[in-house]
Design a protein around this motif. Structure first.
Motif, PDB file in Angstrom:
ATOM      1  N   GLY A 105      16.842  62.180 -38.937  1.00  0.00           N
ATOM      2  CA  GLY A 105      15.674  62.490 -38.114  1.00  0.00           C
ATOM      3  C   GLY A 105      16.095  62.902 -36.716  1.00  0.00           C
ATOM      4  N   LYS A 106      17.020  62.104 -36.144  1.00  0.00           N
ATOM      5  CA  LYS A 106      17.501  62.434 -34.801  1.00  0.00           C
ATOM      6  C   LYS A 106      18.210  63.783 -34.800  1.00  0.00           C
ATOM      7  N   SER A 108      17.712  66.220 -36.811  1.00  0.00           N
ATOM      8  CA  SER A 108      16.766  67.327 -36.987  1.00  0.00           C
ATOM      9  C   SER A 108      16.056  67.643 -35.675  1.00  0.00           C
ATOM     10  N   THR A 109      15.797  66.610 -34.863  1.00  0.00           N
ATOM     11  CA  THR A 109      15.178  66.865 -33.558  1.00  0.00           C
ATOM     12  C   THR A 109      16.091  67.745 -32.716  1.00  0.00           C
ATOM     13  N   ASN A 112      16.296  71.256 -34.034  1.00  0.00           N
ATOM     14  CA  ASN A 112      15.077  72.007 -33.728  1.00  0.00           C
ATOM     15  C   ASN A 112      15.114  72.677 -32.353  1.00  0.00           C
ATOM     16  N   TRP A 118      13.888  73.604 -38.003  1.00  0.00           N
ATOM     17  CA  TRP A 118      14.860  72.711 -38.619  1.00  0.00           C
ATOM     18  C   TRP A 118      14.245  71.358 -38.963  1.00  0.00           C
ATOM     19  N   LYS A 119      13.358  70.943 -38.110  1.00  0.00           N
ATOM     20  CA  LYS A 119      12.797  69.604 -38.268  1.00  0.00           C
ATOM     21  C   LYS A 119      12.109  69.450 -39.615  1.00  0.00           C
ATOM     22  N   SER A 120      11.156  70.349 -39.863  1.00  0.00           N
ATOM     23  CA  SER A 120      10.425  70.237 -41.118  1.00  0.00           C
ATOM     24  C   SER A 120      11.306  70.648 -42.297  1.00  0.00           C
ATOM     25  N   LEU A 121      12.248  71.557 -42.055  1.00  0.00           N
ATOM     26  CA  LEU A 121      13.140  71.981 -43.139  1.00  0.00           C
ATOM     27  C   LEU A 121      13.914  70.784 -43.686  1.00  0.00           C
ATOM     28  N   LYS A 123      13.270  67.586 -43.263  1.00  0.00           N
ATOM     29  CA  LYS A 123      12.401  66.532 -43.782  1.00  0.00           C
ATOM     30  C   LYS A 123      11.934  66.865 -45.208  1.00  0.00           C
TER      31      LYS A 123
ATOM     32  N   THR C  87       7.749  62.898 -34.779  1.00  0.00           N
ATOM     33  CA  THR C  87       9.013  62.835 -34.035  1.00  0.00           C
ATOM     34  C   THR C  87       9.481  61.390 -33.880  1.00  0.00           C
ATOM     35  N   CYS C  89       8.806  58.810 -35.714  1.00  0.00           N
ATOM     36  CA  CYS C  89       9.233  58.241 -36.990  1.00  0.00           C
ATOM     37  C   CYS C  89      10.619  58.771 -37.344  1.00  0.00           C
ATOM     38  N   ASP C  90      10.821  60.070 -37.121  1.00  0.00           N
ATOM     39  CA  ASP C  90      12.129  60.679 -37.396  1.00  0.00           C
ATOM     40  C   ASP C  90      13.219  60.035 -36.551  1.00  0.00           C
ATOM     41  N   GLU C  91      12.898  59.770 -35.310  1.00  0.00           N
ATOM     42  CA  GLU C  91      13.902  59.244 -34.386  1.00  0.00           C
ATOM     43  C   GLU C  91      14.145  57.757 -34.585  1.00  0.00           C
ATOM     44  N   GLY C  92      13.357  57.158 -35.459  1.00  0.00           N
ATOM     45  CA  GLY C  92      13.556  55.735 -35.697  1.00  0.00           C
ATOM     46  C   GLY C  92      12.977  54.849 -34.631  1.00  0.00           C
ATOM     47  N   VAL C 334       2.897  69.092 -38.291  1.00  0.00           N
ATOM     48  CA  VAL C 334       4.254  69.450 -38.702  1.00  0.00           C
ATOM     49  C   VAL C 334       4.664  70.769 -38.042  1.00  0.00           C
ATOM     50  N   ALA C 337       5.348  70.015 -34.473  1.00  0.00           N
ATOM     51  CA  ALA C 337       6.603  69.296 -34.263  1.00  0.00           C
ATOM     52  C   ALA C 337       7.770  70.275 -34.331  1.00  0.00           C
ATOM     53  N   ASP C 338       7.658  71.259 -35.209  1.00  0.00           N
ATOM     54  CA  ASP C 338       8.709  72.272 -35.328  1.00  0.00           C
ATOM     55  C   ASP C 338       8.716  73.227 -34.139  1.00  0.00           C
TER      56      ASP C 338
END
Lengths: 417, 362, 353
Positions: A105-106, A108-109, A112, A118-121, A123, C87, C89-92, C334, C337-338
């Motif tokens: 996740g990090k 991908s951020t 991006n 990239w983020k949604s790709l 995920k 974001t 959730c992705d970053e934890g 989504v 976020a992208d």
């Protein structure tokens, strides 16, 4: 005395004087050090460490190297002409599929920032890759998410190969790396930072200038009036300080907007036509007016405290020596008030350059300062690397200004009181 | 052309800051050209206000001031051509010594070469040739004082005003500067009006001294007259050491009179500032004019009791009780003949009628 | 003396013990009428509600990231926007939650595994009826048409929803908006449409501002949060009218911060996201519940909105009624976020040019 003239001077018990002096002084030095130790520790923790952390973040680019180490290994072999080989796809596949926790996740951020999407790709891929059992992987990956077949995504990875990057700094001045890490201009419609820098400096300089022009006579009056009047006037100057920033800002809106108090008065007085009301709000004029008012005390206080120390006999002496009052003021009073002017200008400029809430509220489309972008990336995109680089540039600019000031005026000439 | 004796002239000048209290009351004063006039008085006596009116920083509430025959009340300070030395020198801290001295000349749009010459002459006059490029704060107090003096003189003003210029210096330096200023005055012959509250400074330097109190000149005279023949008890008190004996006028006989003290002794005194028999009066008597155990003839001879002896090297300061006053001071020269004074012993004091001045009550 | 100290100490210990029987969590939201509605709907009604501390923030993940990175988490439950829900959730930054209870009851699927549903809120256009005595604007095309309806428009200082509305005004169907936005030409098209009103725009950044702008006549139409418009009509009796066209619906979620008091936080979130709680909130603020069953509860309960002197029908002010949904754009977090950062920068450049 039995020492020779060239030998070291000894104390009465035979130790060289310098050694003895050093010893005696050491205890004082230790005591002095212990006295400043708490402050030193405080500054270290609250100031130096965060600034160090910020500088480190502005060039740190390890988030994804640790997540896709093998992919980057094989990526280096790619010629960047056509799509990468099956080997690259395969390595990527397993590193995405087997990634655990939040690392991906990090990553991908971060990815991006280089290429939106990239983020949604990643995920979506992580979910879909679960269904792919065996190779060849390239086609299956592209089938699952057609963006894997877009060479731009792969090229963007190349910008992240190194563990450190200047990318954030480039970003902060409307430049970027292209896919082969050459520095190029940002796409035209995304070039926003240079304009913002320019605007931020312009506004700060103008605000500082207007503050100085307005504050100088007031401070002069404050410093020369008898105490009972000057105290009252001082309260008037400081009064806005005591009211909430937001309340003052809103008050200005009510004053300045097109159907606001000021325009109404002008129309009532017949000075402007009803349909030609002045646009005083939601533009740069508003930003400058409001910020000048808010920052005025920061100019008045150092000016006042310096002017207070300028003895009135200087002016009398100048008059007595034959200078006209204007000449005396220009030649004698003003040079002596320079330390206050410098302190006030530096103070106001430094505060102004970081302002963002007020400009956004009253500035409309012209209200975007560097501070707004820092806040935006800090809170919304979590792109702290970019925040750090913007902050570091601000810091560098201030340091350069300070250095230049020291060269030209001399820092010992700055005085807050 | 105005009278040389009236180079500076105050004519019925009043000054009030608040419309309620007069700090200067009906001042009439003439200063002849070339004179060193000192205005002496305690703080709040109005002397500085008089100086400021002359400089142009204050305007008289009524009356007029003339300089060289012309009324100057409506002339702004920068057009008066009067030099001034301020209490704390008022050297411009951001300019070098030379720039400070050049300032009044530049203002007058003089040629550069002329300025340089005048500045170095002025520096030479105060013996600071080597200090021209220093900043004022790099100089000692005495040096700053001399720069201030040079600056006030460099543009050749008609008149110099000095407002307690030596107040910030220590004692030795102050005395040295007193002579320097006096000598410069003697050399260039400029008119000086000097303000101080230090009487020895005034006595040392001045041609004449105007003693101020309560917004008025109490007496204006040369130093010796002021010291030896004070007109009233304020002046007698303020200048030099002074013994006071209080009493009532018993009889007046031409220039002399007899005062009966509260403890009953009759003292022959000079009639100075009393009018009628029965008035209360204070007799003023300088300590050095009292003889102790003298064999000569004096009009006044009294028994006194020695209370205290203070050894001061060249003389012995002797406090005695006489005519009901136990703070009476006699200065006894430290010579062999008087060395047998003892505390508690009784001595014979004597003085002349002309030295005991019968003044107002004070 | 010693006895007193001992007694005091024991008293304090027991007090701490008693206190720990209640929830001790910090719930962070946006403040104002919105937080007040949350307080009444599910903080006060929770059995451990007295242990909930409510704080306000200005959105964004900055503080949360700082807390998690420093290992000093003082916030437990936070009310977040959907792209930040992704974001974070992705970053934890957020704890994962069990979504089985509501997963099939939602209008749209949840944006991440870390969220429980809160409300739908919406960007929508509105005007003061007094400003248009004759013909009134009916759709988003009218909002972008300064010839037909002259006067200034109030819009916000960021890009979300504006891109979507511009495209609909340019003729894109609401359901196809994100397909168009995913092409570079689509974004160009949106900015071209925005160019047509650029000289007639007043920007706002605080939610109360568009209402003031319209009230004072500074602008003739503005975009605003629908809840603010509703509150102005319902509570202040303003004469505003919605333009329910190309309304952009945004989701709002609750998340639990990792490393906070997670157990209590999840328990609280389960209560807060129940169908009853979701519906209950609409009594106090006209935002739409995300759960289908909550809408049913409201419909049955009308007049639902609580007001002194008699309750009022709330559904006409909701952005989730079928009538509105038909013409609305459901915001795609989504996509944002992208592409958010890129579009936002471009929007900044557009504003400043």
């Amino acid at each position: 005395m039995n020492q020779t003239e060239s030998g070291p001077i000894l104390t009465s018990d035979g130790i060289p004087l310098k050694v003895s002096l050093k010893k005696a002084e050491r205890i004082n030095k230790i005591r002095a050090f212990l006295l400043v130790l708490p402050l030193l520790a405080f500054i270290l923790v609250t100031f130096l460490v965060p600034i160090g952390d910020m500088l480190a973040r502005s060039i740190d680019d390890r988030q994804i190297n640790t997540v896709f180490p093998k992919t980057f290994e094989v990526y280096k072999k790619w010629d960047r002409q056509g799509l990468p080989s099956e080997e690259v796809y395969k390595t990527m596949f397993f590193e995405v599929k087997n990634s655990e926790g939040y690392d991906i996740g990090k990553a991908s951020t971060r990815m991006n920032y280089s290429k939106s999407g990239w983020k949604s790709l990643l995920k979506k891929s992580k979910r879909k890759f679960k269904k792919i059992e065996e190779g060849p992987y390239k086609e299956q990956m592209i089938a699952a998410e057609k963006r894997w077949g877009d060479i731009e995504y792969w090229k963007a990875l190349g910008q992240m190969v190194d563990p450190t990057t200047m990318g954030y700094y480039l970003n902060a001045v409307d430049l970027k790396y292209d896919s082969s890490k050459n520095i190029v201009q940002q796409k035209e419609n995304r070039r926003i930072y240079n304009k913002t820098w320019f605007k931020t400096f312009k506004v700060s300089v103008l605000v500082t200038f207007f503050c100085l022009i307005l504050a100088y006579p007031i401070s002069y009056l404050l410093a020369t009036l008898p105490l009972k009047y000057s105290n009252l006037l001082m309260i008037c100057v400081l009064l806005p300080f005591w009211t909430s920033l937001l309340v003052r800002t809103v008050a200005w809106m009510v004053m300045l907007q097109q159907k606001g108090v000021f325009n109404n008065l002008m129309v009532m007085a017949g000075l402007i036509a009803d349909e030609n009301r002045w646009q005083l709000m939601y533009n740069q004029t508003a930003v400058i007016i409001v910020m000048t008012q808010i920052l005025l005390p920061f100019m008045v206080l150092p000016l006042y405290s310096v002017m207070k120390t300028i003895s009135p006999t200087y002016m009398r002496a100048a008059l007595n020596l034959g200078a006209s009052p204007l000449h005396a003021f220009y030649k004698i009073y003003m040079p002596n008030s320079i330390p206050g002017v410098s302190a006030g200008c530096l103070l106001v400029f430094i505060i102004a350059i970081g302002y963002y809430i007020t400009p956004e509220l009253v500035g409309g489309k012209d209200g975007q300062m560097v501070g707004n972008w820092i806040a935006y990336h800090l809170k919304t995109t979590l792109n702290w690397g970019l925040c750090a680089s913007l902050g570091a540039i601000l810091l560098a600019v201030m340091t350069v200004l300070y250095w230049a000031y020291n060269k030209i005026v001399g820092i010992e000439n700055i005085k807050l009181g | 052309m105005a009278d040389k004796e009236q180079f500076v002239r105050f004519e019925k000048v009043d000054k009030s800051y608040d419309g309620e209290v007069l700090v200067v009351k009906g001042l009439n004063l003439d200063v002849p050209k070339g004179e060193f006039l000192t205005m002496l008085g305690p703080s709040g006596s109005g002397k500085t206000t008089v100086l400021m009116m002359l400089a142009g920083f204050e305007t008289p509430t009524s009356g007029e001031i003339y300089l060289d025959g012309d009324p100057i009340s409506s002339i702004p300070p920068n057009k008066r051509g009067i030099g001034m030395v301020f209490q704390n020198y008022a050297l411009f801290p951001h300019m070098t010594v030379k720039e400070n001295l050049a300032f009044p000349l530049e203002v007058r749009k003089m040629q550069k070469s002329e300025i340089d010459e005048k500045v170095s002459n002025a520096l030479a006059m105060v013996e600071l040739q080597d200090f021209g490029s220093r900043m004022p704060l790099q100089l000692s107090g005495g040096q700053q004082q001399r720069v201030a003096l040079a600056r006030s003189l460099v543009f050749e003003p008609r008149l110099i005003l000095m407002d307690e210029p030596l107040g910030a210096l220590d004692k030795n330096l102050r005395e040295q500067m007193q002579y320097e200023i006096k000598h410069i005055h003697e050399r260039i012959g400029i008119t000086v009006v000097y303000v101080t509250h230090d009487q020895s400074e005034a006595l040392t330097m001045s041609n004449r001294i105007a003693v101020f109190n309560d917004g008025k000149i109490q007496q204006i005279s040369t130093p010796d007259v002021l010291y030896e023949k004070p007109d009233n008890s304020f002046v007698a008190q303020f200048i030099g050491e002074n013994n006071q004996l209080k009493g009532k006028v018993k009889s007046i006989n031409g220039n002399s009179c007899i005062i009966t003290t509260d403890s009953g002794e009759d003292i022959n005194a000079l009639k100075v500032n009393i009018n009628n028999v029965g008035d209360v009066s204070t007799i003023s008597l300088r300590p050095e004019r009292v003889a102790i155990n003298s064999t000569e003839q004096f009009e006044n001879v009294f028994e006194a009791k020695v209370k205290e002896l203070i050894y001061l090297g060249d003389h012995i300061r002797t406090r005695v009780e006489v005519c009901g006053n136990d703070q009476f001071i006699v200065k006894v020269p430290n010579s062999y003949k008087d060395s047998n004074l003892q505390e508690g012993s009784t001595v014979k004091l004597s003085w002349k009628t002309s030295d005991s001045r019968a003044l107002d009550l004070g | 003396m010693l006895k007193t100290i001992k007694a005091t100490f024991l008293g304090l210990v027991s007090l701490a013990f008693v206190a720990s029987a209640y929830a001790d969590i910090t719930f962070v939201s946006w403040g104002g009428a919105y937080t007040a509605s949350q307080q009444k709907a599910y903080v006060d009604t929770w059995s451990k509600g007295s242990g909930v501390t409510v704080e306000n923030y200005n959105g964004g993940l900055g503080e949360i990231k700082a807390q998690v990175e420093a290992g000093n988490v003082t916030w437990d439950v936070v009310d977040v926007l959907p792209d930040q829900a992704i974001t974070g959730c992705d970053e934890g930054l957020f704890a994962k939650v069990d979504q089985s209870e509501f997963l099939n009851d939602l209008v749209v699927p949840p944006v991440s595994e870390c969220v429980v549903p809160q409300i739908f809120w919406a960007y929508t256009a509105f005007y003061d009826k007094a400003a248009f005595p004759g013909k009134k604007p009916k759709n988003i095309k009218d909002f972008f048409d300064v010839k037909k309806f002259p006067g200034k428009r109030g819009i916000h200082t960021w890009a979300n929803a504006l891109i979507e509305m511009a495209l609909v005004a340019d003729g894109v169907k609401a359901s196809k908006v994100y397909d168009v936005m995913s092409t570079p030409e689509g974004i160009d098209r949106a900015f071209a449409k925005l160019d047509t009103i650029k000289d007639h725009v007043v920007f706002w950044s605080a939610g109360s501002k568009p209402l003031e702008l319209v009230s004072s006549g500074e602008v003739v139409m503005a975009l605003a949060y629908n809840g603010r418009i509703g509150a102005a009509i319902l509570s202040e009796g303003k004469n505003f009218e919605y333009i329910w066209d190309a309304t952009v619906l945004e989701q709002e979620y609750l998340v639990a911060i990792k490393g906070g008091n997670e157990a209590e936080a999840l328990e609280f979130m389960a209560h807060a996201s129940s169908a009853v709680s979701n519906a209950e909130q609409a009594k106090y603020i006209p935002y739409g519940p995300m759960r289908k069953s909550s809408i049913g509860i409201i419909k049955k309960g009308e007049p639902w909105f609580v007001k002194e002197g008699g309750n009022i029908d709330i559904l006409p002010h909701m952005p989730t009624t079928p009538k509105v949904l038909k013409r609305a754009v459901i915001g795609d977090p989504v996509w944002w976020a992208d592409n958010g950062a890129e579009v936002h920068e471009r929007f900044g450049a557009w504003k400043g040019s």
